[in-house]
Scaffold this motif. Structure first.
Motif, PDB file in Angstrom:
ATOM      1  N   LEU A   1       0.834  -1.200   0.000  1.00  0.00           N
ATOM      2  CA  LEU A   1       0.000   0.000   0.000  1.00  0.00           C
ATOM      3  C   LEU A   1       0.864   1.243   0.000  1.00  0.00           C
ATOM      4  CD1 LEU A   1      -2.822  -0.626   2.652  1.00  0.00           C
ATOM      5  CD2 LEU A   1      -3.131  -0.409   0.188  1.00  0.00           C
ATOM      6  N   ASN A   2       0.406   2.278  -0.688  1.00  0.00           N
ATOM      7  CA  ASN A   2       0.990   3.605  -0.528  1.00  0.00           C
ATOM      8  C   ASN A   2      -0.072   4.548   0.029  1.00  0.00           C
ATOM      9  OD1 ASN A   2      -0.680   4.025  -2.714  1.00  0.00           O
ATOM     10  ND2 ASN A   2       0.884   4.897  -4.046  1.00  0.00           N
ATOM     11  N   GLU A   3       0.312   5.791   0.243  1.00  0.00           N
ATOM     12  CA  GLU A   3      -0.585   6.742   0.906  1.00  0.00           C
ATOM     13  C   GLU A   3      -1.882   6.944   0.138  1.00  0.00           C
ATOM     14  OE1 GLU A   3      -0.614  11.476   2.170  1.00  0.00           O
ATOM     15  OE2 GLU A   3       1.301  10.446   1.891  1.00  0.00           O
ATOM     16  N   ALA A   4      -1.806   6.959  -1.185  1.00  0.00           N
ATOM     17  CA  ALA A   4      -3.004   7.202  -1.992  1.00  0.00           C
ATOM     18  C   ALA A   4      -4.054   6.121  -1.775  1.00  0.00           C
ATOM     19  CB  ALA A   4      -2.621   7.291  -3.470  1.00  0.00           C
ATOM     20  N   TRP A   5      -3.599   4.866  -1.613  1.00  0.00           N
ATOM     21  CA  TRP A   5      -4.531   3.750  -1.438  1.00  0.00           C
ATOM     22  C   TRP A   5      -4.863   3.483   0.028  1.00  0.00           C
ATOM     23  CZ3 TRP A   5      -4.492  -0.994  -5.148  1.00  0.00           C
ATOM     24  CH2 TRP A   5      -4.621  -0.552  -6.463  1.00  0.00           C
ATOM     25  N   ALA A   6      -4.080   4.072   0.940  1.00  0.00           N
ATOM     26  CA  ALA A   6      -4.283   3.818   2.368  1.00  0.00           C
ATOM     27  C   ALA A   6      -5.059   4.916   3.070  1.00  0.00           C
ATOM     28  CB  ALA A   6      -2.930   3.645   3.056  1.00  0.00           C
ATOM     29  N   ALA A   7      -5.352   6.007   2.387  1.00  0.00           N
ATOM     30  CA  ALA A   7      -6.077   7.110   3.007  1.00  0.00           C
ATOM     31  C   ALA A   7      -7.461   6.644   3.470  1.00  0.00           C
ATOM     32  CB  ALA A   7      -6.211   8.267   2.024  1.00  0.00           C
ATOM     33  N   PRO A   8      -8.025   7.295   4.491  1.00  0.00           N
ATOM     34  CA  PRO A   8      -9.376   6.932   4.929  1.00  0.00           C
ATOM     35  C   PRO A   8     -10.375   6.977   3.775  1.00  0.00           C
ATOM     36  CG  PRO A   8      -8.344   8.412   6.506  1.00  0.00           C
ATOM     37  CD  PRO A   8      -7.425   8.340   5.325  1.00  0.00           C
ATOM     38  N   ASN A   9     -11.288   6.009   3.773  1.00  0.00           N
ATOM     39  CA  ASN A   9     -12.309   5.873   2.718  1.00  0.00           C
ATOM     40  C   ASN A   9     -11.706   5.575   1.354  1.00  0.00           C
ATOM     41  OD1 ASN A   9     -14.494   6.517   4.525  1.00  0.00           O
ATOM     42  ND2 ASN A   9     -13.848   8.673   4.375  1.00  0.00           N
TER      43      ASN A   9
ATOM     44  N   ILE B   1      -8.937   2.637  -0.883  1.00  0.00           N
ATOM     45  CA  ILE B   1      -8.895   1.226  -1.261  1.00  0.00           C
ATOM     46  C   ILE B   1      -8.771   0.301  -0.054  1.00  0.00           C
ATOM     47  CG2 ILE B   1      -7.521  -0.520  -2.456  1.00  0.00           C
ATOM     48  CD1 ILE B   1      -9.025   1.095  -4.446  1.00  0.00           C
ATOM     49  N   VAL B   2      -7.887   0.648   0.892  1.00  0.00           N
ATOM     50  CA  VAL B   2      -7.608  -0.290   1.983  1.00  0.00           C
ATOM     51  C   VAL B   2      -8.846  -0.576   2.825  1.00  0.00           C
ATOM     52  CG1 VAL B   2      -6.854   1.477   3.645  1.00  0.00           C
ATOM     53  CG2 VAL B   2      -5.979  -0.869   3.816  1.00  0.00           C
ATOM     54  N   ASP B   3      -9.716   0.407   3.000  1.00  0.00           N
ATOM     55  CA  ASP B   3     -10.934   0.175   3.788  1.00  0.00           C
ATOM     56  C   ASP B   3     -11.843  -0.840   3.106  1.00  0.00           C
ATOM     57  OD1 ASP B   3     -10.137   1.972   5.737  1.00  0.00           O
ATOM     58  OD2 ASP B   3     -11.093   3.676   4.753  1.00  0.00           O
ATOM     59  N   LEU B   4     -11.964  -0.747   1.796  1.00  0.00           N
ATOM     60  CA  LEU B   4     -12.796  -1.700   1.057  1.00  0.00           C
ATOM     61  C   LEU B   4     -12.147  -3.083   1.057  1.00  0.00           C
ATOM     62  CD1 LEU B   4     -13.739   0.555  -2.016  1.00  0.00           C
ATOM     63  CD2 LEU B   4     -14.973   0.265   0.138  1.00  0.00           C
ATOM     64  N   PHE B   5     -10.847  -3.110   0.925  1.00  0.00           N
ATOM     65  CA  PHE B   5     -10.092  -4.361   0.937  1.00  0.00           C
ATOM     66  C   PHE B   5     -10.319  -5.114   2.251  1.00  0.00           C
ATOM     67  CE2 PHE B   5      -5.811  -6.334   1.809  1.00  0.00           C
ATOM     68  CZ  PHE B   5      -5.881  -7.340   0.859  1.00  0.00           C
ATOM     69  N   LEU B   6     -10.144  -4.442   3.370  1.00  0.00           N
ATOM     70  CA  LEU B   6     -10.325  -5.080   4.672  1.00  0.00           C
ATOM     71  C   LEU B   6     -11.785  -5.457   4.904  1.00  0.00           C
ATOM     72  CD1 LEU B   6      -7.940  -2.862   6.848  1.00  0.00           C
ATOM     73  CD2 LEU B   6      -7.486  -5.134   5.915  1.00  0.00           C
ATOM     74  N   GLU B   7     -12.688  -4.618   4.427  1.00  0.00           N
ATOM     75  CA  GLU B   7     -14.110  -4.921   4.589  1.00  0.00           C
ATOM     76  C   GLU B   7     -14.483  -6.204   3.873  1.00  0.00           C
ATOM     77  OE1 GLU B   7     -18.578  -3.020   3.757  1.00  0.00           O
ATOM     78  OE2 GLU B   7     -16.785  -1.913   3.136  1.00  0.00           O
ATOM     79  N   SER B   8     -13.891  -6.437   2.701  1.00  0.00           N
ATOM     80  CA  SER B   8     -14.226  -7.655   1.950  1.00  0.00           C
ATOM     81  C   SER B   8     -13.907  -8.910   2.755  1.00  0.00           C
ATOM     82  CB  SER B   8     -13.492  -7.662   0.602  1.00  0.00           C
ATOM     83  OG  SER B   8     -12.113  -7.957   0.740  1.00  0.00           O
ATOM     84  N   PHE B   9     -12.804  -8.901   3.496  1.00  0.00           N
ATOM     85  CA  PHE B   9     -12.482 -10.038   4.353  1.00  0.00           C
ATOM     86  C   PHE B   9     -13.555 -10.228   5.440  1.00  0.00           C
ATOM     87  CE2 PHE B   9      -8.290  -9.370   2.545  1.00  0.00           C
ATOM     88  CZ  PHE B   9      -7.692 -10.620   2.551  1.00  0.00           C
ATOM     89  N   ARG B  10     -14.034  -9.131   5.966  1.00  0.00           N
ATOM     90  CA  ARG B  10     -14.983  -9.207   7.086  1.00  0.00           C
ATOM     91  C   ARG B  10     -16.361  -9.679   6.641  1.00  0.00           C
ATOM     92  NH1 ARG B  10     -12.583  -3.814   8.137  1.00  0.00           N
ATOM     93  NH2 ARG B  10     -10.835  -4.130   9.574  1.00  0.00           N
ATOM     94  N   ILE B  11     -16.751  -9.359   5.419  1.00  0.00           N
ATOM     95  CA  ILE B  11     -18.089  -9.727   4.956  1.00  0.00           C
ATOM     96  C   ILE B  11     -18.062 -10.949   4.043  1.00  0.00           C
ATOM     97  CG2 ILE B  11     -18.868  -7.328   5.117  1.00  0.00           C
ATOM     98  CD1 ILE B  11     -18.747  -7.194   2.047  1.00  0.00           C
ATOM     99  N   GLY B  12     -16.872 -11.477   3.781  1.00  0.00           N
ATOM    100  CA  GLY B  12     -16.758 -12.650   2.913  1.00  0.00           C
ATOM    101  C   GLY B  12     -17.240 -13.911   3.620  1.00  0.00           C
ATOM    102  N   ASP B  13     -17.280 -14.981   2.868  1.00  0.00           N
ATOM    103  CA  ASP B  13     -17.734 -16.275   3.374  1.00  0.00           C
ATOM    104  C   ASP B  13     -16.566 -16.984   4.067  1.00  0.00           C
ATOM    105  OD1 ASP B  13     -18.969 -18.671   3.867  1.00  0.00           O
ATOM    106  OD2 ASP B  13     -19.405 -19.147   1.774  1.00  0.00           O
ATOM    107  N   HIS B  14     -16.497 -16.858   5.408  1.00  0.00           N
ATOM    108  CA  HIS B  14     -15.438 -17.465   6.218  1.00  0.00           C
ATOM    109  C   HIS B  14     -14.053 -16.947   5.834  1.00  0.00           C
ATOM    110  CE1 HIS B  14     -18.797 -20.419   6.504  1.00  0.00           C
ATOM    111  NE2 HIS B  14     -18.384 -20.510   7.772  1.00  0.00           N
ATOM    112  N   THR B  15     -13.968 -15.659   5.578  1.00  0.00           N
ATOM    113  CA  THR B  15     -12.672 -15.065   5.224  1.00  0.00           C
ATOM    114  C   THR B  15     -12.099 -14.168   6.325  1.00  0.00           C
ATOM    115  OG1 THR B  15     -13.909 -13.339   4.054  1.00  0.00           O
ATOM    116  CG2 THR B  15     -12.999 -15.126   2.724  1.00  0.00           C
ATOM    117  N   SER B  16     -12.903 -13.826   7.333  1.00  0.00           N
ATOM    118  CA  SER B  16     -12.416 -12.881   8.342  1.00  0.00           C
ATOM    119  C   SER B  16     -11.202 -13.425   9.091  1.00  0.00           C
ATOM    120  CB  SER B  16     -13.531 -12.522   9.325  1.00  0.00           C
ATOM    121  OG  SER B  16     -14.008 -13.677   9.984  1.00  0.00           O
TER     122      SER B  16
END
Length: 358
Positions: free
Chosen positions: A94-102, A104-119
């Motif tokens: 990750l760089n700063e552009a993708w790690a800023a609040p709201n 890419i990184v927020d969506l990336f981490l969210e996908s793990f949390r809402i995935g099927d047994h991926t958290s």
């Protein structure tokens, strides 16, 4: 007439004081001369120190070696803390552009949390921060973070596709992943614009050293001619073959100047060197590992979806948010409807595929 006792005592005191002042003056002069000569000597020695290499921050060769050992030890601790029992880790950069609040990184981490047994897989994810600000933000939102700051190169801003900064970032990543293999860790590398909806490990080939997702998949996992690989997602086992392959891949940037790692891989995948070292390479089916280039059509089988074939951060963000909404809607269905319904992605919408394939 003899001097009285008072005069005698005064003379003695004066001699003592004179003697003390004399030795104090001499000592102070010696000390000043010593410090001056020592300072000159240090400056003289420092004038012969070599220039620091591009990835270090100290000038002394002894300290440089210690700092490199320290960096490697820190990385090893992070990887060890995150690794599975078989020394496998999941890595993203990750760089700063993708790690800023709201971003890419927020969506990336969210996908793990809402995935099927991926958290649970978040316990094995290591985020490699390419600048200091990203590292600080990573420490707030995630457990396993490592700072990979390259001296003289600013990776904090959005690196537009095929610009010099983009190429430097991609090749720095390949070189870093080689070092992870040399440390004895297997890894799943994933771009942060890949959404994780299911555990991919059951879909990996057990007999491959290097397996990689595709922009275009032509039905045969060992088709080196037609399959078009995408460097944003791969599973690599640590062994002599994979290490030699990554060294060859990295050095091939000089053979094909101006190309990024993915295009160079497409050039070298048929090279005789691959056969010589015995590397077993396989390509992953887009049924399970899809993307905007070639979306997975079955919500019941998809493991990951990549925002590939897409220019620009804003376009990626908009379509990734839509993708997550589509997934949430699917996951909210009762089991019988999940099996019988045939949902489809509403993306790519803002991302356009024109110009990616002829």
């Amino acid at each position: 007439m003899l001097p009285d006792s008072t005069s005698s005592s005064t003379a003695v005191v004066r001699r003592i004081i004179t003697t003390v002042l004399f030795f104090a003056t001499v000592s102070l002069s010696c000390f000043v001369l010593y410090r001056a000569s020592n300072s000159v000597g240090l400056r003289f020695l420092n004038s012969f120190e070599p220039s620091p290499p591009s990835f270090t921050y100290v000038t002394s060769p002894v300290h440089e070696e210690a700092a490199q050992d320290s960096d490697e030890n820190r990385l090893d601790r992070v990887l060890k803390d995150a690794s599975m029992q078989d020394r496998t880790v999941i890595i993203t950069t990750l760089n700063e552009a993708w790690a800023a609040p709201n971003s890419i990184v927020d969506l990336f981490l969210e996908s793990f949390r809402i995935g099927d047994h991926t958290s649970r897989l978040l316990n094995h994810l290591v985020i490699i921060a390419l600048d200091g600000k990203t590292f600080s933000h990573c420490m707030v939102v995630h457990t396993h973070c490592f700072a990979l700051v390259t001296k003289g190169v600013d990776f904090s801003q959005e690196a537009y596709f095929m610009t010099p900064d983009y190429l430097k970032m991609m090749w720095r990543r390949i070189d870093f992943l080689r070092s992870v293999l040399e440390m004895g860790y297997n890894f799943v590398f994933t771009d942060a614009d890949i959404m994780w909806f299911r555990d991919p490990f059951p879909r990996f080939y057990t007999d491959a050293d290097f397996q990689i997702a595709c922009d275009r998949y032509y039905g045969n996992p060992v088709d080196l001619v037609n399959n078009i690989p995408n460097g944003g997602f791969n599973f690599v086992k640590s062994n002599n073959r994979s290490i030699a392959f990554y060294e060859f891949w990295y050095s091939s940037r000089n053979t094909y100047p101006g190309l990024h790692d993915q295009d160079v891989l497409n050039k070298i995948k048929n090279d005789s060197f691959i056969t010589k070292i015995g590397l077993k390479m396989k390509f992953l089916n887009t049924v399970y590992f899809g993307g905007f280039c070639e979306p997975s059509k079955d919500f019941n089988q998809v493991c990951t979806m990549h925002a590939n074939c897409c220019y620009g951060l804003d376009s990626k963000l908009q379509d990734l948010r839509i993708m997550l909404q589509d997934w949430k809607q699917f996951m909210s269905l009762p089991p019988y409807l999940k099996r019988s319904s045939m949902p489809s992605w509403r993306v790519p919408k803002n991302c356009r595929l024109v110009g990616f394939f002829s």
